[in-house]
Design an enzyme around this catalytic site. Structure first.
Site, PDB file in Angstrom:
ATOM      1  N   SER A   1       5.626  15.877 -18.649  1.00 49.31           N
ATOM      2  CA  SER A   1       4.939  14.606 -18.881  1.00 49.31           C
ATOM      3  C   SER A   1       5.418  13.547 -17.892  1.00 49.31           C
ATOM      4  O   SER A   1       6.630  13.344 -17.719  1.00 49.31           O
ATOM      5  CB  SER A   1       5.207  14.137 -20.313  1.00 49.31           C
ATOM      6  OG  SER A   1       4.600  12.900 -20.580  1.00 49.31           O
TER       7      SER A   1
ATOM      8  N   LYS B   1     -14.006   2.023 -23.045  1.00 46.46           N
ATOM      9  CA  LYS B   1     -13.627   1.081 -21.996  1.00 46.46           C
ATOM     10  C   LYS B   1     -14.828   0.871 -21.057  1.00 46.46           C
ATOM     11  O   LYS B   1     -15.722   0.130 -21.396  1.00 46.46           O
ATOM     12  CB  LYS B   1     -12.362   1.569 -21.298  1.00 46.46           C
ATOM     13  CG  LYS B   1     -11.151   1.499 -22.245  1.00 46.46           C
ATOM     14  CD  LYS B   1      -9.854   1.864 -21.609  1.00 46.46           C
ATOM     15  CE  LYS B   1      -8.677   1.533 -22.522  1.00 46.46           C
ATOM     16  NZ  LYS B   1      -8.682   2.206 -23.823  1.00 46.46           N
TER      17      LYS B   1
ATOM     18  N   SER C   1      -2.567   1.959 -16.919  1.00 47.87           N
ATOM     19  CA  SER C   1      -3.259   0.746 -17.359  1.00 47.87           C
ATOM     20  C   SER C   1      -2.480  -0.537 -17.169  1.00 47.87           C
ATOM     21  O   SER C   1      -3.078  -1.603 -17.015  1.00 47.87           O
ATOM     22  CB  SER C   1      -3.643   0.876 -18.833  1.00 47.87           C
ATOM     23  OG  SER C   1      -2.479   0.999 -19.638  1.00 47.87           O
TER      24      SER C   1
ATOM     25  N   THR D   1     -11.632  14.855 -39.510  1.00 53.10           N
ATOM     26  CA  THR D   1     -12.017  13.471 -39.224  1.00 53.10           C
ATOM     27  C   THR D   1     -13.539  13.325 -39.271  1.00 53.10           C
ATOM     28  O   THR D   1     -14.261  14.151 -38.711  1.00 53.10           O
ATOM     29  CB  THR D   1     -11.515  13.050 -37.829  1.00 53.10           C
ATOM     30  OG1 THR D   1     -10.095  13.131 -37.811  1.00 53.10           O
ATOM     31  CG2 THR D   1     -11.921  11.634 -37.498  1.00 53.10           C
ATOM     32  N   THR D   2     -13.995  12.256 -39.905  1.00 53.93           N
ATOM     33  CA  THR D   2     -15.429  11.974 -39.927  1.00 53.93           C
ATOM     34  C   THR D   2     -15.961  11.831 -38.505  1.00 53.93           C
ATOM     35  O   THR D   2     -15.318  11.220 -37.647  1.00 53.93           O
ATOM     36  CB  THR D   2     -15.699  10.676 -40.716  1.00 53.93           C
ATOM     37  OG1 THR D   2     -15.249  10.865 -42.062  1.00 53.93           O
ATOM     38  CG2 THR D   2     -17.180  10.333 -40.728  1.00 53.93           C
TER      39      THR D   2
ATOM     40  N   THR E   1     -12.326   8.255 -22.340  1.00 48.87           N
ATOM     41  CA  THR E   1     -12.716   7.408 -23.465  1.00 48.87           C
ATOM     42  C   THR E   1     -14.135   6.903 -23.276  1.00 48.87           C
ATOM     43  O   THR E   1     -14.638   6.812 -22.158  1.00 48.87           O
ATOM     44  CB  THR E   1     -11.766   6.209 -23.604  1.00 48.87           C
ATOM     45  OG1 THR E   1     -12.097   5.457 -24.770  1.00 48.87           O
ATOM     46  CG2 THR E   1     -11.868   5.275 -22.401  1.00 48.87           C
TER      47      THR E   1
ATOM     48  N   HIS F   1      -8.735   5.041 -17.990  1.00 49.83           N
ATOM     49  CA  HIS F   1      -8.963   3.773 -17.291  1.00 49.83           C
ATOM     50  C   HIS F   1      -9.687   3.975 -15.965  1.00 49.83           C
ATOM     51  O   HIS F   1      -9.673   3.087 -15.107  1.00 49.83           O
ATOM     52  CB  HIS F   1      -7.629   3.059 -17.073  1.00 49.83           C
ATOM     53  CG  HIS F   1      -7.023   2.571 -18.348  1.00 49.83           C
ATOM     54  ND1 HIS F   1      -7.349   1.362 -18.918  1.00 49.83           N
ATOM     55  CD2 HIS F   1      -6.139   3.159 -19.194  1.00 49.83           C
ATOM     56  CE1 HIS F   1      -6.677   1.214 -20.055  1.00 49.83           C
ATOM     57  NE2 HIS F   1      -5.935   2.286 -20.235  1.00 49.83           N
TER      58      HIS F   1
END
Length: 403
Positions: free
Chosen positions: A135, A246, A187, A275-276, A243, A215
């Site tokens: 990482s 953004k 970011s 999860t819904t 995502t 980003h």
């Protein structure tokens, strides 16, 4: 006892200048970056300079119209998890659009970018045989939490340093499964990863590459596929994460990879299974936004113009900011209390909203105002911002950059 402890911890945040307050900002439809600020003394118009709706696509007619059509057609919610009645054609089409965007066979959508990172990394690292995770030292909290939750052995390599990554990869069993996790655009500092060099090192060690383009998607590349698309490297990345909240202006997160990777995460990840599903209207808005940015460069070109122009104006009066090759302009303050005070004064006295970025988001001593120029900020908006910063820099006796 509990209440006293909680109060003492919150009081310590206040003392250090790290207590976070939420500004009640009502976005003005079709008038971005303006918003209505509501507080105890009433309401007034402000200009927002720190939004992650980088291109204003949350206000774009194509996005809004698609969402209105979807809510009229499907109603408000998905009605269940993806497995239990919650999948509709908007979800299916959105995953196809995302796979196409990144040149991958498949994609999988989640309720947020945080959830997609946490879920994918924790599931893959915990289930792949003898998996070691490598990482980048500056990876986002969602990646860190996912890796931690997997309980897989983790190795932290120096930020954006392929040589450090090479040393870390060389330290483990050559037959181990190795997963390299990093971001394209970071970011807070706005720096960009040397993706090609990182891929070279990963290939040398037969490692899986996991790239967070949160980003960057929508902003870079001829179709908004991110930095990897801009540099012609998408085919070298095993898993691309992004995502919808953004540059695409809506909400949600996703993975794009092989059919096997997406099916594996879909089948084993509790963060997906239980999860819904994303509401159809959000999926519809994301589809419209992605389609628009795949074919239209106007927003990207205008944003880059505004970033260059704002930096030139800051340079002209010596306001210090961190240099980078991205769209993010971190104006450096270096003191938590002064950063919060500057933010408050900008809002109260000048009608300008920029959230202070303090610890733990950034290290102590690097506190900043993180500015994100959009294509919809005007030259007049910039002049007002720079004039206000100049006045406050003098009022607070802050050091200016040397030309």
């Amino acid at each position: 006892m509990l209440q006293e402890f909680l109060r003492s911890e919150i009081d310590l945040l206040r003392k250090d200048g790290n207590y976070r307050t939420f500004a009640n900002l009502e976005r003005s439809n079709g008038n971005f970056p303006k918003a209505t600020y509501r507080c105890d003394s009433g309401k007034r118009e402000v200009t927002v300079w720190c939004s992650n709706d980088y291109l204003g696509m949350g206000q774009h007619p194509a996005t809004r119209n698609a969402m209105k059509e979807a809510i009229d057609l499907c109603g408000a919610g998905a009605g269940g998890t993806r497995n239990i009645s919650g999948t509709c054609n908007y979800h299916v089409e959105l995953e196809r659009e995302l796979a196409d965007l990144h040149g991958k066979p498949a994609a999988l959508i989640f309720t947020s970018g945080y959830v997609s990172n946490w879920t994918a990394l924790s599931t893959l690292a915990s289930r792949l045989p003898n998996c070691h995770v490598f990482s980048d030292a500056d990876n986002h909290a969602s990646m860190i939490e996912g890796i931690r939750h997997s309980r897989a052995p983790k190795h932290i390599w120096k930020h954006n340093d392929p040589e450090s990554l090479d040393r870390c990869l060389s330290s483990v069993d050559p037959d181990a499964t190795k997963l390299v996790a990093f971001e394209s655009v970071y970011s807070m500092d706005g720096d960009i990863a040397p993706i090609a060099e990182i891929c070279d090192v990963a290939d040398k060690h037969n490692a899986i590459t996991y790239l967070d383009e949160v980003h960057a998607v929508g902003l870079y590349g001829p179709r908004g596929g991110g930095v990897a698309e801009q540099e012609g490297l998408m085919d070298r990345i095993t898993i691309i994460q992004g995502t919808l909240g953004k540059a695409f202006g809506v909400m949600g997160g996703y993975l794009s990879s092989s059919e096997e990777v997406c099916d594996f995460v879909r089948s084993f990840a509790s963060g997906f299974i239980f999860t819904t599903a994303l509401p159809p209207m959000l999926a519809a808005g994301a589809i419209a936004s992605i389609k628009h940015l795949k074919t239209c460069e106007f927003e990207r070109h205008q944003q880059r113009r505004n970033v260059r122009l704002l930096r030139a104006k800051l340079d002209a009066i010596g306001i210090p900011y961190m240099r980078n090759d991205s769209h993010i302009v971190p104006v450096m303050v270096g003191n938590a209390k002064k950063c919060k005070m500057l933010s408050d004064l900008l809002l109260d006295d000048y009608g300008i909203y920029i959230q202070p970025i303090n610890y733990p988001t950034v290290p102590v001593g690097t506190e900043r105002l993180r500015i994100t120029p959009s294509p919809l900020h005007s030259v007049e908006d910039m002049d007002r911002l720079v004039s206000a910063l100049g006045a406050l820099w003098s009022q607070c006796a802050l050091a200016r950059a040397v030309a």
